[in-house]
Design a protein around this motif. Structure first.
Motif, PDB file in Angstrom:
ATOM      1  N   PRO A   1      -4.641   2.589  -6.847  1.00 46.46           N
ATOM      2  CA  PRO A   1      -3.507   2.683  -7.774  1.00 46.46           C
ATOM      3  C   PRO A   1      -3.890   2.328  -9.201  1.00 46.46           C
ATOM      4  CG  PRO A   1      -3.400   0.625  -6.566  1.00 46.46           C
ATOM      5  CD  PRO A   1      -4.542   1.416  -5.963  1.00 46.46           C
ATOM      6  N   GLU A   2      -3.142   2.865 -10.136  1.00 47.88           N
ATOM      7  CA  GLU A   2      -3.296   2.510 -11.542  1.00 47.88           C
ATOM      8  C   GLU A   2      -2.308   1.427 -11.950  1.00 47.88           C
ATOM      9  OE1 GLU A   2      -3.435   6.305 -13.802  1.00 47.88           O
ATOM     10  OE2 GLU A   2      -3.765   7.127 -11.795  1.00 47.88           O
ATOM     11  N   LEU A   3      -1.388   1.112 -11.046  1.00 53.06           N
ATOM     12  CA  LEU A   3      -0.380   0.079 -11.282  1.00 53.06           C
ATOM     13  C   LEU A   3      -0.048  -0.559  -9.953  1.00 53.06           C
ATOM     14  CD1 LEU A   3       1.979  -1.286 -12.958  1.00 53.06           C
ATOM     15  CD2 LEU A   3       3.356   0.705 -12.304  1.00 53.06           C
ATOM     16  N   MET A   4       0.044  -1.910  -9.939  1.00 48.78           N
ATOM     17  CA  MET A   4       0.458  -2.619  -8.729  1.00 48.78           C
ATOM     18  C   MET A   4       1.787  -3.312  -8.991  1.00 48.78           C
ATOM     19  SD  MET A   4      -1.524  -2.439  -5.981  1.00 48.78           S
ATOM     20  CE  MET A   4      -1.369  -3.991  -5.094  1.00 48.78           C
ATOM     21  N   LEU A   5       2.746  -3.075  -8.110  1.00 45.98           N
ATOM     22  CA  LEU A   5       4.035  -3.729  -8.156  1.00 45.98           C
ATOM     23  C   LEU A   5       4.134  -4.686  -6.977  1.00 45.98           C
ATOM     24  CD1 LEU A   5       6.332  -0.620  -8.877  1.00 45.98           C
ATOM     25  CD2 LEU A   5       5.194  -2.121 -10.533  1.00 45.98           C
ATOM     26  N   PHE A   6       4.560  -5.917  -7.258  1.00 49.49           N
ATOM     27  CA  PHE A   6       4.717  -6.935  -6.219  1.00 49.49           C
ATOM     28  C   PHE A   6       6.166  -7.416  -6.229  1.00 49.49           C
ATOM     29  CE2 PHE A   6       0.232  -7.119  -7.270  1.00 49.49           C
ATOM     30  CZ  PHE A   6      -0.398  -7.359  -6.058  1.00 49.49           C
ATOM     31  N   ASP A   7       6.816  -7.356  -5.077  1.00 52.30           N
ATOM     32  CA  ASP A   7       8.194  -7.814  -4.964  1.00 52.30           C
ATOM     33  C   ASP A   7       8.236  -9.098  -4.143  1.00 52.30           C
ATOM     34  OD1 ASP A   7      10.918  -8.107  -4.937  1.00 52.30           O
ATOM     35  OD2 ASP A   7      11.305  -6.462  -3.537  1.00 52.30           O
TER      36      ASP A   7
END
Length: 255
Positions: A168-174
């Protein structure tokens, strides 16, 4: 890391929301959100429960439709009001509160699955990459373990490796540590710090104040579905401008 302050002028914007709004049953959960995430920056999203943080993150990931505004990714449209979100085939990685691993697959199989099915990677190459990623998150000896044989922290690190396997070029963490006890929380946060130090672009919803203070470049504070404050981590923690931010930090930090 927060010595970096805001991104230098000219830094490419990886993810951008303009006027983002999401409602459920006529009630606004996220309202008029403007947010830009530059390449290589770690942005921590803070706020009380019910502030709309996770909903915003899901909208930014293209997992939920939006009623107003737009979301752009790498200069192209991701979501627009009334439309269906576009798929970017793993270029946006997401790690959830729950690990969501396939229980019948080993750690290495969980990590290798999507590259084979989505990226078309050969099975042997995908397994080799999965082994390397499990090493990277500190789990070389757990590659052939099933989820039920691993702790919560270990499972979450497998989930991070699985997201990274799509390059990925972006990591989102919830809230990636919300289901973990303190020991396992430290393990997961250490992996996230390593990713941040390696230059991964990260947007994380978290209640981990020390991670936000020490590892984020920027902090975004949300309340009642809106972004109330957005600035360098050190500034938001030490000199918050908005009274709602000051109240929240005083409560959670015990000051």
């Amino acid at each position: 890391m927060n010595d970096l302050k805001l991104a230098p002028p000219g830094t490419p914007i990886v993810l951008e929301a303009r006027g983002l709004g999401r409602s459920y049953h006529g009630k606004a959960v996220v309202s008029d959100v403007d947010l830009a995430v530059p390449a290589g920056q770690t942005v921590a999203v803070l706020g009380p429960s019910g502030a709309g943080k996770s909903t915003m993150l899901r909208c930014l990931a293209g997992l939920e439709p939006i009623q107003t505004g737009s979301v752009g990714f790498q200069g192209g449209p991701l979501s627009e009001a009334g439309g269906r979100p576009r798929s970017f085939h793993g270029r946006i990685g997401m790690v959830f509160q729950q690990f969501n691993l396939f229980p019948h697959l080993t750690a290495v199989q969980n990590v290798a699955l999507a590259p084979v099915r989505v990226r078309g990677v050969a099975k042997e190459q995908a397994r080799s990459e999965a082994v390397a990623l499990l090493d990277r998150v500190g789990l070389p000896e757990h590659r052939d373990h099933y989820p039920f044989e691993m702790s919560g922290g270990q499972q979450q690190r497998v989930a991070i490796a699985r997201a990274l396997a799509m390059r990925p070029e972006l990591m989102l963490f919830d809230e990636p540590t919300s289901a973990l006890d303190p020991e396992f929380t430290r393990e997961v946060l250490a992996v996230m710090r390593d990713l941040a130090e390696d230059g991964m672009t990260i947007l994380v919803v978290t209640h981990e104040m020390e991670f936000a203070r020490r590892s984020a470049d920027r902090v975004v504070f949300m309340a009642e579905g809106r972004i109330v404050e957005d600035g360098p981590a050190a500034t938001v923690f030490e000199q918050p401008r908005h009274e709602r931010t000051r109240q929240f930090l005083a409560q959670v930090l015990g000051e």
